[in-house]
Write a protein that holds these residues in place. Structure first.
Motif, short mmCIF file in Angstrom:
data_model
loop_
_atom_site.label_atom_id
_atom_site.label_comp_id
_atom_site.label_asym_id
_atom_site.label_seq_id
_atom_site.Cartn_x
_atom_site.Cartn_y
_atom_site.Cartn_z
N ASP A 1 -1.40 -3.35 2.54
CA ASP A 1 -1.20 -3.84 4.05
C ASP A 1 -2.49 -3.55 4.65
N SER A 2 -2.81 -2.44 4.91
CA SER A 2 -3.56 -1.90 5.71
C SER A 2 -5.36 -2.36 5.05
N CYS A 3 -5.49 -2.34 4.00
CA CYS A 3 -6.76 -2.62 3.42
C CYS A 3 -6.83 -3.57 2.89
N LEU A 4 -6.20 -4.58 2.07
CA LEU A 4 -6.36 -5.93 1.66
C LEU A 4 -6.02 -6.90 2.55
N GLU A 5 -4.93 -6.73 3.28
CA GLU A 5 -4.26 -7.77 4.17
C GLU A 5 -3.82 -8.80 3.45
N ILE A 6 -2.99 -8.48 2.28
CA ILE A 6 -2.30 -9.46 1.61
C ILE A 6 -0.96 -9.23 1.45
N THR A 7 -0.08 -10.07 0.79
CA THR A 7 1.37 -9.84 0.73
C THR A 7 1.62 -9.16 -0.46
N ARG A 8 2.86 -8.93 -0.89
CA ARG A 8 3.00 -7.95 -2.02
C ARG A 8 3.21 -9.12 -3.08
N GLN A 9 3.67 -10.35 -2.80
CA GLN A 9 3.59 -11.28 -3.85
C GLN A 9 2.15 -11.66 -4.49
N ARG A 10 1.19 -11.53 -3.49
CA ARG A 10 0.03 -11.84 -3.92
C ARG A 10 -0.88 -10.67 -4.50
N LEU A 11 -0.30 -9.35 -4.15
CA LEU A 11 -0.88 -8.28 -4.94
C LEU A 11 -0.30 -8.39 -6.53
N SER A 12 0.93 -8.87 -6.57
CA SER A 12 1.58 -8.96 -7.89
C SER A 12 0.65 -10.16 -8.90
N THR A 13 0.45 -11.06 -8.21
CA THR A 13 -0.43 -12.11 -8.88
C THR A 13 -1.60 -11.62 -9.12
N LEU A 14 -2.40 -10.88 -8.23
CA LEU A 14 -3.93 -10.11 -8.79
C LEU A 14 -3.63 -9.31 -9.98
N VAL A 15 -2.50 -8.57 -9.89
CA VAL A 15 -2.35 -7.64 -11.10
C VAL A 15 -2.03 -8.51 -12.31
N THR A 16 -1.17 -9.30 -12.20
CA THR A 16 -0.91 -10.11 -13.49
C THR A 16 -2.03 -10.97 -14.11
N SER A 17 -2.99 -11.32 -12.92
CA SER A 17 -3.91 -12.33 -13.50
C SER A 17 -5.18 -11.22 -14.09
N GLY A 18 -4.83 -9.91 -13.76
CA GLY A 18 -5.92 -9.06 -14.31
C GLY A 18 -7.21 -8.81 -13.23
N LYS A 19 -7.24 -9.38 -11.97
CA LYS A 19 -8.33 -9.22 -10.97
C LYS A 19 -8.24 -7.86 -10.48
N LEU A 20 -7.14 -6.99 -10.51
CA LEU A 20 -6.60 -5.82 -10.01
C LEU A 20 -5.94 -4.93 -11.07
N LYS A 21 -6.47 -4.11 -11.68
CA LYS A 21 -5.77 -3.34 -12.60
C LYS A 21 -5.17 -2.04 -12.10
N PRO A 22 -4.13 -1.56 -12.23
CA PRO A 22 -3.65 -0.56 -11.74
C PRO A 22 -3.97 0.85 -12.71
N VAL A 23 -4.41 1.92 -12.33
CA VAL A 23 -4.71 2.96 -12.92
C VAL A 23 -3.54 3.70 -13.66
N LYS A 24 -2.50 3.79 -12.57
CA LYS A 24 -1.16 4.32 -13.19
C LYS A 24 -0.04 3.35 -12.69
N LYS A 25 1.07 3.21 -13.49
CA LYS A 25 2.17 2.70 -12.96
C LYS A 25 3.46 3.18 -13.26
N VAL A 26 4.18 3.83 -12.31
CA VAL A 26 5.57 4.29 -12.38
C VAL A 26 6.45 3.66 -11.71
N GLY A 27 7.62 3.00 -12.57
CA GLY A 27 8.52 2.17 -11.94
C GLY A 27 7.87 1.00 -11.15
N THR A 28 8.35 1.09 -9.84
CA THR A 28 7.55 0.23 -9.01
C THR A 28 6.38 0.47 -8.12
#
Length: 70
Positions: free
Chosen positions: A15-42
């Protein structure tokens, strides 16, 4: 939340960095534009450099496609 001794960001800090919604973040991760280094649960962890690069890309897109916001 920003981790103090590393170059990583938590998903909740978006929220403070990208100024995007949780839904948009999920879309960016799904599309491969932002890849998590580690994911544990949610909770996902991203590299700060990747987040900052994506922020510049998103800001450029906002200037191009939403000039009325400024």
């Amino acid at each position: 939340m920003l981790l103090t001794n590393s170059e990583e960001r938590l998903e909740s800090d978006r929220d403070s960095c990208l100024e995007i919604t949780r839904q948009r973040l999920s879309t960016l991760v799904t599309s491969g534009k932002l890849k998590p280094v580690k994911k544990v649960g949610t909770v996902a962890l991203f590299l700060r450099g990747h987040v900052q690069a994506l922020k510049k890309e998103l800001e450029a897109g906002r200037k191009k496609y939403r000039p009325y916001d400024e």
